[in-house]
Design a protein around this motif. Structure first.
Motif, short mmCIF file in Angstrom:
data_model
loop_
_atom_site.label_atom_id
_atom_site.label_comp_id
_atom_site.label_asym_id
_atom_site.label_seq_id
_atom_site.Cartn_x
_atom_site.Cartn_y
_atom_site.Cartn_z
N GLN A 65 -9.35 6.95 2.97
CA GLN A 65 -7.98 6.48 3.25
C GLN A 65 -7.23 6.18 1.95
OE1 GLN A 65 -10.71 5.12 4.66
NE2 GLN A 65 -10.43 4.86 6.90
N ASP A 66 -7.94 5.59 0.98
CA ASP A 66 -7.32 5.29 -0.31
C ASP A 66 -6.92 6.58 -1.03
OD1 ASP A 66 -6.44 3.88 -2.52
OD2 ASP A 66 -8.42 3.70 -3.42
N TYR A 123 -6.21 9.52 0.45
CA TYR A 123 -5.07 10.11 1.16
C TYR A 123 -3.77 9.37 0.84
CZ TYR A 123 -8.53 12.55 4.04
OH TYR A 123 -9.57 13.34 4.48
N LYS A 124 -3.85 8.04 0.75
CA LYS A 124 -2.67 7.24 0.45
C LYS A 124 -2.12 7.57 -0.94
CE LYS A 124 -1.05 2.44 0.22
NZ LYS A 124 -1.46 1.01 0.33
N THR A 125 -3.02 7.77 -1.88
CA THR A 125 -2.60 8.12 -3.24
C THR A 125 -1.91 9.48 -3.27
OG1 THR A 125 -4.44 6.85 -4.15
CG2 THR A 125 -3.37 8.43 -5.62
N ASP A 129 -0.40 11.02 -0.73
CA ASP A 129 0.87 10.96 -0.01
C ASP A 129 1.97 10.25 -0.80
OD1 ASP A 129 -0.30 12.29 2.06
OD2 ASP A 129 -0.76 10.48 3.22
N SER A 130 1.58 9.32 -1.67
CA SER A 130 2.57 8.56 -2.42
C SER A 130 2.98 9.26 -3.72
CB SER A 130 2.04 7.16 -2.76
OG SER A 130 0.90 7.25 -3.62
N THR A 131 2.34 10.40 -4.04
CA THR A 131 2.68 11.12 -5.27
C THR A 131 4.06 11.75 -5.11
OG1 THR A 131 0.35 11.60 -5.66
CG2 THR A 131 1.96 12.93 -6.86
N PRO A 132 5.00 11.45 -6.01
CA PRO A 132 6.37 11.96 -5.87
C PRO A 132 6.52 13.40 -6.28
CG PRO A 132 6.19 10.66 -7.87
CD PRO A 132 4.86 10.53 -7.16
#
Length: 400
Positions: free
Chosen positions: A30-31, A33-35, A37-40
């Protein structure tokens, strides 16, 4: 990889770091995937537009007059935002032009792009305008090189256009860390040998090239006079003003970009047989006045400027204008920059020096003996290269 396997891999990773007191980059899938998804950062989608000849056509005109030429590109404005917003470049980005001096000798030093005079002068122009004063100047560096790809694709020609920004430091750009991006593919019109030397076709090729660049770079134009607010890699938002910066190209493309006669200098009015003579530097304003006031022969012979006849009656003349004329603070003659690979490494060393040495050896030693010397040179060069890469040079053997 399934989520359960990611967790197992992270557990093994964490166990291997216990003795060092370290932790893995991610605690769980999950950590991870979160990283992600938050990549701009992300790919900018490809778009296209078509260009077609719109001039007068004879009854049985050549095929190129009826063809549609497709130009593929990505929005350069979004690409610039992606480069400026990359957190990897946060500590390797210059937000203003600067001048650097050595403390002991007070001698000027040039290192990165924003330390040069051109960036300083452009920043002065931006500061003089009340509407753009205080904005971060973002120079747009362009480069193109027509190339042929023959491995696994057949004899296919491509005309890629590359883009970067001058704010990112040279070491980052040269390391190909996403600071240099592919922005588009220019169209390459082709025709039969019967029509290849036709004046109208040559003029159309030149106009197609400049029209394509105009279409690709159109989204940057508003931001050249009105500041845009852009998020940078350090998380801060800044007002930016874009400007067309250096265009890196070999000599053939410099001729095409500057709309001059081949074998003339794209930077000055010196003749090829007297390059040391005092001569004027080319500039946009001077060229425009010359085109207005001089006839075709004078422009071609005395100034090396292309102005072509496009009418059978001999009354209609046309001169292609560089694409930079449609952008503020852009003068193609000042923006042209040599292609290090093709003009210095390949041009000066391979095409000139190596060719001279080969002809010299053939003349002095004869063809048979010269071939033996060539083989010896090749072996020495390959051996030196392999020795530099090997941990134990004394154990290296020449590669035959």
């Amino acid at each position: 990889m399934p989520a359960a396997q990611i967790d197992s891999l992270l557990t093994i990773w964490a166990a291997s770091l216990l003795q060092h007191g370290g932790e893995p980059l991610f605690a769980s899938h999950q950590d991870l995937y979160k990283t992600i998804d938050s990549t701009p950062l992300g790919d900018v989608k490809w778009e296209s537009f078509s260009v077609k000849y719109t001039g007068e056509q004879p009854a049985a005109g050549p095929p190129w007059m009826n063809d549609n030429y497709e130009v593929w590109f990505r929005d350069p404005c979004q690409l610039v935002h992606s480069i400026l917003g990359n957190p990897e470049f946060a500590n390797e980005t210059d937000f203003r032009a600067y001048r650097e001096f050595e403390t002991a000798t007070d001698k000027r030093q040039f290192h990165d792009f924003m330390s040069a005079d051109w960036a300083w002068e452009q920043s002065d122009l931006i500061a003089e305008d009340v509407g753009t004063h205080g904005s971060t100047f973002v120079p747009i560096i362009l480069g193109s090189d027509k190339t042929m790809v023959s491995v696994a694709t057949g004899q296919n020609d491509f005309y890629p256009l590359y883009l970067s920004v001058g704010n990112v430091r040279n070491n980052v750009r040269r390391a190909h860390r996403n600071a240099l991006v592919l922005v588009g593919f220019l169209a390459m019109p082709k025709t039969t040998q019967e029509h290849a030397s036709n004046v109208e076709f040559r003029l159309f090729k030149r106009q197609l090239f400049h029209t394509s660049l105009l279409g690709i770079l159109e989204s940057l134009k508003p931001g050249m006079t009105t500041p845009e607010v852009v998020r940078f890699g350090d998380g801060h938002y800044r007002r930016v003003i874009y400007g067309l910066g250096p265009y890196i190209a070999d000599y053939k493309e410099q001729v095409l970009l500057s709309c001059i006669v081949r074998n003339w200098c794209p930077k000055c009015l010196s003749r090829r047989d007297n390059l040391d003579a005092d001569s004027l530097a080319r500039c946009q304003e001077h060229t425009e006045e010359l085109i207005k006031d001089f006839e075709f022969e004078d422009l071609w012979d005395q100034y090396g400027i292309v102005k072509q006849l496009v009418s059978d009656t001999g009354s209609e003349w046309c001169s292609t204008q560089p694409f930079t004329n449609d952008f503020p603070r852009a003068d193609i003659y000042k923006l042209l920059s040599p292609d290090l690979l093709h003009q210095i490494i390949k041009g000066a060393f391979k095409d000139h020096l190596v060719d001279w040495v080969e002809r010299y050896l053939n003349k002095v030693h004869g063809t048979s003996r010269a071939k033996i010397i060539f083989d010896d040179i090749d072996r020495r060069y390959v051996f030196r290269q392999s020795s530099q890469l090997c941990k134990w040079p004394d154990q290296c053997q020449p590669l035959l």
